[in-house]
Scaffold this motif. Structure first.
Motif, mmCIF file in Angstrom:
data_model
loop_
_atom_site.group_PDB
_atom_site.id
_atom_site.type_symbol
_atom_site.label_atom_id
_atom_site.label_comp_id
_atom_site.label_asym_id
_atom_site.label_seq_id
_atom_site.Cartn_x
_atom_site.Cartn_y
_atom_site.Cartn_z
ATOM 1 N N ASP A 228 47.674 24.373 31.655
ATOM 2 C CA ASP A 228 47.350 24.502 33.077
ATOM 3 C C ASP A 228 45.840 24.475 33.260
ATOM 4 O O ASP A 228 45.082 24.313 32.287
ATOM 5 C CB ASP A 228 47.954 25.778 33.672
ATOM 6 C CG ASP A 228 47.454 27.060 32.999
ATOM 7 O OD1 ASP A 228 46.444 27.003 32.248
ATOM 8 O OD2 ASP A 228 48.060 28.123 33.224
ATOM 9 N N VAL A 229 45.402 24.644 34.487
ATOM 10 C CA VAL A 229 43.977 24.545 34.807
ATOM 11 C C VAL A 229 43.174 25.603 34.066
ATOM 12 O O VAL A 229 42.090 25.333 33.542
ATOM 13 C CB VAL A 229 43.761 24.665 36.332
ATOM 14 C CG1 VAL A 229 42.268 24.621 36.656
ATOM 15 C CG2 VAL A 229 44.495 23.549 37.063
ATOM 16 N N ASP A 230 43.700 26.818 33.995
ATOM 17 C CA ASP A 230 42.962 27.896 33.336
ATOM 18 C C ASP A 230 42.743 27.600 31.860
ATOM 19 O O ASP A 230 41.649 27.860 31.318
ATOM 20 C CB ASP A 230 43.713 29.224 33.502
ATOM 21 C CG ASP A 230 43.689 29.728 34.939
ATOM 22 O OD1 ASP A 230 42.674 29.476 35.626
ATOM 23 O OD2 ASP A 230 44.664 30.356 35.373
ATOM 24 N N LEU A 231 43.756 27.078 31.182
ATOM 25 C CA LEU A 231 43.610 26.779 29.756
ATOM 26 C C LEU A 231 42.600 25.653 29.528
ATOM 27 O O LEU A 231 41.788 25.721 28.601
ATOM 28 C CB LEU A 231 44.970 26.390 29.172
ATOM 29 C CG LEU A 231 45.966 27.534 28.960
ATOM 30 C CD1 LEU A 231 47.297 27.000 28.450
ATOM 31 C CD2 LEU A 231 45.405 28.554 27.972
ATOM 32 N N VAL A 232 42.648 24.623 30.365
ATOM 33 C CA VAL A 232 41.702 23.515 30.221
ATOM 34 C C VAL A 232 40.279 23.999 30.502
ATOM 35 O O VAL A 232 39.337 23.667 29.781
ATOM 36 C CB VAL A 232 42.074 22.341 31.147
ATOM 37 C CG1 VAL A 232 41.031 21.228 31.055
ATOM 38 C CG2 VAL A 232 43.448 21.796 30.793
ATOM 39 N N ALA A 233 40.124 24.806 31.550
ATOM 40 C CA ALA A 233 38.798 25.332 31.890
ATOM 41 C C ALA A 233 38.246 26.184 30.751
ATOM 42 O O ALA A 233 37.062 26.074 30.390
ATOM 43 C CB ALA A 233 38.879 26.141 33.175
ATOM 44 N N ALA A 234 39.103 27.025 30.163
ATOM 45 C CA ALA A 234 38.652 27.875 29.061
ATOM 46 C C ALA A 234 38.247 27.036 27.861
ATOM 47 O O ALA A 234 37.231 27.325 27.195
ATOM 48 C CB ALA A 234 39.763 28.855 28.683
ATOM 49 N N ALA A 235 39.019 25.997 27.558
ATOM 50 C CA ALA A 235 38.698 25.137 26.421
ATOM 51 C C ALA A 235 37.377 24.403 26.632
ATOM 52 O O ALA A 235 36.660 24.096 25.677
ATOM 53 C CB ALA A 235 39.827 24.143 26.190
ATOM 54 N N CYS A 236 37.048 24.113 27.892
ATOM 55 C CA CYS A 236 35.800 23.418 28.222
ATOM 56 C C CYS A 236 34.653 24.386 28.506
ATOM 57 O O CYS A 236 33.532 23.950 28.796
ATOM 58 C CB CYS A 236 36.016 22.509 29.437
ATOM 59 S SG CYS A 236 37.157 21.151 29.148
ATOM 60 N N ARG A 237 34.968 25.701 28.491
ATOM 61 C CA ARG A 237 33.962 26.748 28.721
ATOM 62 C C ARG A 237 33.311 26.618 30.099
ATOM 63 O O ARG A 237 32.094 26.738 30.252
ATOM 64 C CB ARG A 237 32.900 26.725 27.616
ATOM 65 C CG ARG A 237 33.481 27.013 26.239
ATOM 66 C CD ARG A 237 32.411 27.043 25.167
ATOM 67 N NE ARG A 237 33.003 27.273 23.866
ATOM 68 C CZ ARG A 237 32.318 27.356 22.724
ATOM 69 N NH1 ARG A 237 30.995 27.184 22.746
ATOM 70 N NH2 ARG A 237 32.924 27.587 21.579
ATOM 71 N N VAL A 238 34.144 26.344 31.085
ATOM 72 C CA VAL A 238 33.686 26.330 32.473
ATOM 73 C C VAL A 238 34.682 27.136 33.297
ATOM 74 O O VAL A 238 35.779 27.462 32.844
ATOM 75 C CB VAL A 238 33.585 24.888 33.042
ATOM 76 C CG1 VAL A 238 32.553 24.078 32.285
ATOM 77 C CG2 VAL A 238 34.939 24.198 33.031
ATOM 78 N N SER A 239 34.301 27.448 34.523
ATOM 79 C CA SER A 239 35.201 28.189 35.394
ATOM 80 C C SER A 239 36.262 27.254 35.984
ATOM 81 O O SER A 239 36.094 26.035 36.020
ATOM 82 C CB SER A 239 34.419 28.840 36.532
ATOM 83 O OG SER A 239 33.918 27.856 37.423
ATOM 84 N N ARG A 240 37.339 27.873 36.459
ATOM 85 C CA ARG A 240 38.385 27.094 37.121
ATOM 86 C C ARG A 240 37.810 26.349 38.328
ATOM 87 O O ARG A 240 38.145 25.189 38.575
ATOM 88 C CB ARG A 240 39.497 28.056 37.561
ATOM 89 C CG ARG A 240 40.652 27.402 38.301
ATOM 90 C CD ARG A 240 41.590 28.468 38.874
ATOM 91 N NE ARG A 240 42.677 27.845 39.600
ATOM 92 C CZ ARG A 240 43.885 27.635 39.102
ATOM 93 N NH1 ARG A 240 44.163 28.018 37.858
ATOM 94 N NH2 ARG A 240 44.823 27.059 39.833
ATOM 95 N N ARG A 241 36.925 27.026 39.062
ATOM 96 C CA ARG A 241 36.335 26.424 40.256
ATOM 97 C C ARG A 241 35.509 25.187 39.889
ATOM 98 O O ARG A 241 35.583 24.150 40.559
ATOM 99 C CB ARG A 241 35.472 27.450 40.965
ATOM 100 C CG ARG A 241 34.846 26.948 42.256
ATOM 101 C CD ARG A 241 34.043 28.057 42.907
ATOM 102 N NE ARG A 241 33.419 27.619 44.138
ATOM 103 C CZ ARG A 241 32.602 28.362 44.876
ATOM 104 N NH1 ARG A 241 32.325 29.611 44.493
ATOM 105 N NH2 ARG A 241 32.068 27.888 45.975
ATOM 106 N N THR A 242 34.721 25.290 38.807
ATOM 107 C CA THR A 242 33.911 24.157 38.378
ATOM 108 C C THR A 242 34.785 22.980 37.978
ATOM 109 O O THR A 242 34.515 21.821 38.334
ATOM 110 C CB THR A 242 33.008 24.564 37.199
ATOM 111 O OG1 THR A 242 32.075 25.552 37.642
ATOM 112 C CG2 THR A 242 32.239 23.360 36.648
ATOM 113 N N LEU A 243 35.861 23.270 37.243
ATOM 114 C CA LEU A 243 36.749 22.197 36.808
ATOM 115 C C LEU A 243 37.392 21.492 38.005
ATOM 116 O O LEU A 243 37.497 20.262 38.031
ATOM 117 C CB LEU A 243 37.833 22.761 35.885
ATOM 118 C CG LEU A 243 38.614 21.722 35.068
ATOM 119 C CD1 LEU A 243 37.696 21.048 34.052
ATOM 120 C CD2 LEU A 243 39.793 22.371 34.353
ATOM 121 N N ASN A 244 37.782 22.267 38.994
ATOM 122 C CA ASN A 244 38.380 21.656 40.190
ATOM 123 C C ASN A 244 37.369 20.807 40.953
ATOM 124 O O ASN A 244 37.723 19.772 41.531
ATOM 125 C CB ASN A 244 38.961 22.736 41.096
ATOM 126 C CG ASN A 244 40.357 23.152 40.682
ATOM 127 O OD1 ASN A 244 41.175 22.311 40.316
ATOM 128 N ND2 ASN A 244 40.640 24.439 40.716
#
Length: 310
Positions: A228-244
């Protein structure tokens, strides 16, 4: 032609009078269904060296002057959905699609899409590296803004031709080693597509790298229903908001994940007609067959079974 093995094709294998007819067959087997005509009458020669790197296909083309067309009739008769990029190595070339013209000199590249008509024009002898990848393999939904735009010298896309030229050289001598570079190659190709469409994620180049990394993570873990978005964001070391924000053009990160799963599912349904729909749903990370059916219909306007029938 076996797209999983290195292949060399040459008009030297046939009599001179049959050379261009054989060339037409060569380019249709290597790429997609095409029409071609020589620029000048007389002797013609051409050679293609095709090297696969996973789902990526690299073809070095050396030939005489010609005009090559992908017509609406040919598109209607084939379901090929590829994004291609021509990287000019020697001579000059021209790519025409979507009302634009890209003029290519040595070191330049341009994209074109097999799902719409295009023309390739070579006034004289030339040498190109053609990069071909299924559209589903890239985080690019609409290609109309990026086709027939020259990338290369003097811009952020100038590293892309050099990378793929080196990758083609490596694939000839060490195919297994080059496969390990596939995620980077696909990410770089997606970034180049963004450059071509003038849709870079922002003034900070780090965001382009985050997008590339996130796209690679999504592709590798589509079968995991927990992705999900949270796992991808964590793997990329960015916030969920930044990824969106980075994936805002696609409707956000969650929409990107869902769409990638559905595109993969659609491809599997067609490529494996005997595979149960429930199995395809699981392989693409859907927790239930009913949820898969709903999402598939919402995205494509038909059921999984209907898509397979088409």
């Amino acid at each position: 032609m076996d797209r999983q093995a290195r292949v060399e094709l040459s008009t030297a294998a046939v009599p001179a009078a049959e050379a261009f007819a054989y060339w037409r067959e060569m380019i249709c087997e290597t790429f997609v269904q095409l029409r071609a005509a020589p620029i000048a009458a007389g002797a013609f020669s051409g050679r293609i060296e095709h090297v696969p790197v996973g789902e990526l296909e690299l073809s070095t083309v050396a030939a005489g002057g010609q005009v090559v067309r992908r017509t609406p009739g040919l598109i209607a008769r084939s379901g090929d959905e590829y994004l291609l990029a021509s990287i000019q190595l020697c001579g000059r070339g021209r790519v025409e699609q979507d009302g634009r013209v890209a003029e290519l000199g040595a070191g330049d590249m341009a994209f074109y899409d097999s799902t719409r008509p295009y023309t390739l024009n070579f006034a004289d002898e030339f040498r190109q590296l053609v990069v071909q990848v299924p559209r589903r393999g890239l985080a690019v939904r609409d290609t109309r803004a990026l086709t027939a735009r020259t990338l290369g010298r003097g811009g952020p896309g100038q590293v892309v031709p050099a990378f793929f030229t080196a990758l083609a050289d490596a694939a000839r001598t060490s195919p297994q080693t080059s496969v390990s570079l596939l995620p980077h190659a696909l990410g770089l190709l997606s970034a180049a597509a963004s450059f071509a469409a003038s849709a870079e994620p922002g003034p900070d180049p780090a965001r382009a790298l985050v997008r590339e990394r996130a796209s690679a993570i999504i592709r590798r873990h589509l079968a995991d229903p927990g992705l999900d978005v949270d796992l991808v964001a964590a793997a990329c070391r960015v916030s969920r908001r930044t990824l969106n924000r980075i994936f805002a053009p696609e409707g956000g990160a969650a929409a990107t994940i869902r769409r990638a799963r559905l595109e993969q599912a659609k491809a599997l349904l067609v490529e494996h007609p005997d595979r149960p729909i429930a199995t395809v749903a699981v392989q693409c990370g859907f927790g239930s067959e009913s949820g898969f059916h709903r999402a598939f219909r919402a995205e494509f306007g038909t059921t999984p079974g209907g898509a397979r029938g088409q």
